[in-house]
Scaffold this motif. Structure first.
Motif, PDB file in Angstrom:
ATOM      1  N   UNK A 180       0.897  -1.307   0.127  1.00  0.00           N
ATOM      2  CA  UNK A 180      -0.407   0.411  -0.103  1.00  0.00           C
ATOM      3  C   UNK A 180       0.554   0.798  -0.187  1.00  0.00           C
ATOM      4  N   UNK A 181       1.904   1.317   0.984  1.00  0.00           N
ATOM      5  CA  UNK A 181       3.215   2.195   0.599  1.00  0.00           C
ATOM      6  C   UNK A 181       3.791   2.612  -0.649  1.00  0.00           C
ATOM      7  N   UNK A 182       3.312   1.810  -1.425  1.00  0.00           N
ATOM      8  CA  UNK A 182       4.172   1.672  -3.157  1.00  0.00           C
ATOM      9  C   UNK A 182       2.767   2.011  -3.458  1.00  0.00           C
ATOM     10  N   UNK A 183       1.837   3.280  -3.433  1.00  0.00           N
ATOM     11  CA  UNK A 183       0.879   3.794  -4.098  1.00  0.00           C
ATOM     12  C   UNK A 183       1.030   5.235  -4.221  1.00  0.00           C
ATOM     13  N   UNK A 184       0.547   5.822  -4.937  1.00  0.00           N
ATOM     14  CA  UNK A 184      -0.103   7.538  -4.414  1.00  0.00           C
ATOM     15  C   UNK A 184      -0.588   7.087  -3.444  1.00  0.00           C
ATOM     16  N   UNK A 185      -0.579   8.493  -2.780  1.00  0.00           N
ATOM     17  CA  UNK A 185      -1.322   9.265  -1.107  1.00  0.00           C
ATOM     18  C   UNK A 185      -2.688   9.237  -2.218  1.00  0.00           C
ATOM     19  N   UNK A 186      -3.494   9.180  -1.360  1.00  0.00           N
ATOM     20  CA  UNK A 186      -4.620   9.034  -1.281  1.00  0.00           C
ATOM     21  C   UNK A 186      -5.046   8.261  -2.378  1.00  0.00           C
ATOM     22  N   UNK A 187      -4.425   6.844  -2.654  1.00  0.00           N
ATOM     23  CA  UNK A 187      -5.036   6.080  -3.620  1.00  0.00           C
ATOM     24  C   UNK A 187      -6.184   5.304  -3.330  1.00  0.00           C
ATOM     25  N   UNK A 188      -6.831   4.706  -4.203  1.00  0.00           N
ATOM     26  CA  UNK A 188      -8.446   3.559  -3.569  1.00  0.00           C
ATOM     27  C   UNK A 188      -8.454   1.916  -4.202  1.00  0.00           C
ATOM     28  N   UNK A 189      -8.809   1.834  -2.999  1.00  0.00           N
ATOM     29  CA  UNK A 189      -8.632  -0.068  -3.442  1.00  0.00           C
ATOM     30  C   UNK A 189     -10.068  -0.428  -3.527  1.00  0.00           C
ATOM     31  N   UNK A 190      -9.681  -2.134  -4.228  1.00  0.00           N
ATOM     32  CA  UNK A 190     -10.688  -2.289  -3.837  1.00  0.00           C
ATOM     33  C   UNK A 190     -10.954  -3.994  -4.454  1.00  0.00           C
ATOM     34  N   UNK A 191     -10.929  -4.691  -3.539  1.00  0.00           N
ATOM     35  CA  UNK A 191     -10.526  -6.760  -3.569  1.00  0.00           C
ATOM     36  C   UNK A 191     -11.186  -7.008  -3.841  1.00  0.00           C
ATOM     37  N   UNK A 192     -12.193  -7.510  -4.874  1.00  0.00           N
ATOM     38  CA  UNK A 192     -13.023  -8.818  -5.132  1.00  0.00           C
ATOM     39  C   UNK A 192     -12.674  -9.895  -4.943  1.00  0.00           C
ATOM     40  N   UNK A 193     -11.166 -10.140  -4.727  1.00  0.00           N
ATOM     41  CA  UNK A 193     -10.944 -11.649  -4.662  1.00  0.00           C
ATOM     42  C   UNK A 193     -10.837 -12.485  -3.750  1.00  0.00           C
ATOM     43  N   UNK A 194     -10.132 -11.932  -3.138  1.00  0.00           N
ATOM     44  CA  UNK A 194     -10.384 -13.084  -1.265  1.00  0.00           C
ATOM     45  C   UNK A 194      -9.408 -12.523  -0.349  1.00  0.00           C
ATOM     46  N   UNK A 195      -9.744 -12.816   0.671  1.00  0.00           N
ATOM     47  CA  UNK A 195     -10.072 -12.674   1.764  1.00  0.00           C
ATOM     48  C   UNK A 195      -8.476 -12.989   2.385  1.00  0.00           C
ATOM     49  N   UNK A 196      -7.637 -13.605   1.515  1.00  0.00           N
ATOM     50  CA  UNK A 196      -6.706 -14.551   1.813  1.00  0.00           C
ATOM     51  C   UNK A 196      -5.290 -13.483   1.505  1.00  0.00           C
ATOM     52  N   UNK A 197      -5.719 -12.544   0.289  1.00  0.00           N
ATOM     53  CA  UNK A 197      -5.526 -11.348   0.042  1.00  0.00           C
ATOM     54  C   UNK A 197      -4.484 -10.136   0.692  1.00  0.00           C
ATOM     55  N   UNK A 198      -5.297  -9.430   2.094  1.00  0.00           N
ATOM     56  CA  UNK A 198      -5.693  -8.738   1.947  1.00  0.00           C
ATOM     57  C   UNK A 198      -5.022  -8.986   3.561  1.00  0.00           C
ATOM     58  N   UNK A 199      -4.358  -7.728   4.473  1.00  0.00           N
ATOM     59  CA  UNK A 199      -4.226  -7.833   5.839  1.00  0.00           C
ATOM     60  C   UNK A 199      -4.987  -6.408   6.052  1.00  0.00           C
ATOM     61  N   UNK A 200      -5.897  -6.635   7.037  1.00  0.00           N
ATOM     62  CA  UNK A 200      -7.661  -5.985   6.961  1.00  0.00           C
ATOM     63  C   UNK A 200      -6.581  -4.898   8.129  1.00  0.00           C
ATOM     64  N   UNK A 201      -6.746  -4.838   9.176  1.00  0.00           N
ATOM     65  CA  UNK A 201      -6.232  -4.086   9.830  1.00  0.00           C
ATOM     66  C   UNK A 201      -4.742  -3.243   9.148  1.00  0.00           C
ATOM     67  N   UNK A 202      -3.585  -3.267   8.005  1.00  0.00           N
ATOM     68  CA  UNK A 202      -2.679  -2.999   7.795  1.00  0.00           C
ATOM     69  C   UNK A 202      -4.356  -2.018   6.904  1.00  0.00           C
ATOM     70  N   UNK A 203      -4.696  -2.190   5.927  1.00  0.00           N
ATOM     71  CA  UNK A 203      -5.737  -1.762   5.346  1.00  0.00           C
ATOM     72  C   UNK A 203      -6.743  -0.442   5.981  1.00  0.00           C
ATOM     73  N   UNK A 204      -7.339  -0.850   7.182  1.00  0.00           N
ATOM     74  CA  UNK A 204      -7.398   0.262   7.707  1.00  0.00           C
ATOM     75  C   UNK A 204      -6.888   1.364   8.178  1.00  0.00           C
ATOM     76  N   UNK A 205      -5.748   1.254   8.985  1.00  0.00           N
ATOM     77  CA  UNK A 205      -4.863   2.184   9.207  1.00  0.00           C
ATOM     78  C   UNK A 205      -4.097   2.680   8.368  1.00  0.00           C
ATOM     79  N   UNK A 206      -4.201   2.643   6.462  1.00  0.00           N
ATOM     80  CA  UNK A 206      -3.920   3.407   5.685  1.00  0.00           C
ATOM     81  C   UNK A 206      -5.263   3.786   5.456  1.00  0.00           C
ATOM     82  N   UNK A 207      -6.356   3.879   4.964  1.00  0.00           N
ATOM     83  CA  UNK A 207      -6.667   4.128   5.183  1.00  0.00           C
ATOM     84  C   UNK A 207      -7.600   6.025   6.459  1.00  0.00           C
ATOM     85  N   UNK A 208      -7.165   5.461   7.684  1.00  0.00           N
ATOM     86  CA  UNK A 208      -6.725   6.471   8.453  1.00  0.00           C
ATOM     87  C   UNK A 208      -5.981   7.430   8.401  1.00  0.00           C
TER      88      UNK A 208
END
Ligand code: NAP
Ligand code: GLV
Length: 308
Positions: free
Chosen positions: A209-237
């Motif tokens: 997520x740190x490699x994306x430009x700041x304020x990027x948007x994310x869609x995950x429609x694959x599997x929960x397997x792919x995501x670290x949910x706390x990291x995504x919530x922290x990046x949103x915060x």
């Protein structure tokens, strides 16, 4: 007469499967998972470990979904038997509709407007347009390729990352670790449509997520397997991500106490991105069985070497 053992949708789902197969494949006998232990074919989402390996007559396994991780996580699943991924034409179309909706929901501030409506607040705001938003799609397979076409037709500049080259007109392609880094650096909206493999586990975590430009948007429609949910919530915060739409979680259902439910920058959907009807899926299986029984090879097959 061939037999098909079904574990998808429980007893109520079985009644519907049975009705469709009676029309679409009258020569096929359908059996409910709890009532039999062997058959020529199995149609399953998440069989209990060891059950498939204990079917001596089994000739082909049909995943009830495009992703077959619910089957391959069984350490004993019989790898010598073909495993067909559920990909009727409607599956990729539905995924493209879901991601198209999610992309527009993100750029038009759908979550923000829903929160405003809940407090009867009339507040207008500016929003970007599709050509302003560079989309990066991780995975250009059955789902990702269709999503890429549809988003491009909607006006988004589209990039895609896959293992092999596709040559898709109008889509900038990237491969390998260096290619991923190059794509991420110019991605305003990241879309995950990767398979669940050892290489893709928790790929959507803080370092990526740190490699994306700041304020990027994310869609995950694959599997929960792919995501670290706390990291995504922290990046949103922190503002590294401005908004996200997540359709998949680990575990599912998403627990009621998860902070994801109420996050003001996150839209949660209950694993509904692409769910073709039972009729469409039964027609796909009936067609694949006809191919098999006339000596052909069903498709698309899970590839044990690549793990998807
Ligand atoms: P697929 O046809 O197997 O496509 C996977 C894509 O990912 C391919 O383009 C593949 O590259 C690429 N890929 C795999 N490993 C890679 C790696 N290490 N590096 C770079 N690229 C890699 O899968 P699909 O049918 O499109 O499904 C995509 C995902 O959506 C799966 O996780 C599936 O379970 C999920 N899904 C979710 C829903 C839902 O309702 N939420 C519905 C259907 C599917 P190559 O093309 O070069 O092989
Ligand atoms: C749904 O998640 C599927 O894999 O088809």
């Amino acid at each position: 007469m061939s037999t098909l053992l079904i574990k998808s949708g429980g007893a109520a789902g079985f009644v519907e499967w049975q009705r469709h197969f009676a029309e679409l494949a009258p020569g096929l006998t359908t059996l409910f998972w709890d009532d039999a232990t062997d058959a020529d074919y199995a149609l399953v989402w998440d069989p209990e470990p060891g059950r498939l390996a204990a079917m001596p007559s089994l000739r082909c396994i049909f995943g009830a979904g495009a992703g077959v991780d619910g089957i391959t996580r069984d350490p004993d699943w019989p790898r010598h038997i073909p495993l067909v991924r559920m990909t009727p034409a409607g599956a990729a179309q539905r995924m493209a509709e879901y991601v198209g909706w999610a992309a527009l929901h993100l750029i038009r501030g759908g979550r923000r407007m829903a929160l405003q409506q809940a407090r009867a607040a009339w507040e207008d705001f500016e929003h970007p347009s599709a050509p302003d938003i560079r989309v990066g799609i991780m995975g250009l397979g059955v789902m990702g390729a269709r999503v890429a076409q549809v988003l491009r037709a909607m006006g988004f500049p589209v990039m895609g990352w896959s293992r092999s080259a596709k040559g898709m007109p109008g889509i900038a392609e990237f491969h390998g670790d260096a290619g991923l880094a190059a794509m991420l650096a110019q991605t305003d909206m990241l879309i995950c449509l990767l398979p669940a493999t050892a290489a893709t586990r928790r790929i959507l975590s803080a370092p990526l997520l740190a490699q994306l430009p700041r304020s990027a948007m994310l869609i995950n429609a694959a599997r929960g397997w792919h995501q670290e949910l706390p990291d995504i919530l922290a990046a949103l915060d922190s503002g590294q991500l401005s908004q996200a739409v997540l359709d998949v979680f680990d575990p599912e259902p998403l627990p009621a106490e998860s902070p994801a439910w109420a996050h003001p920058k996150l839209t949660v959907t209950p694993h509904v991105a692409s769910l073709p009807s039972r009729r469409e899926r039964a027609a796909f299986v009936a067609q694949q069985i006809a191919v098999l029984e006339s000596g052909g090879t069903p498709a698309p097959l899970y590839d044990p070497e690549h793990g998807y």
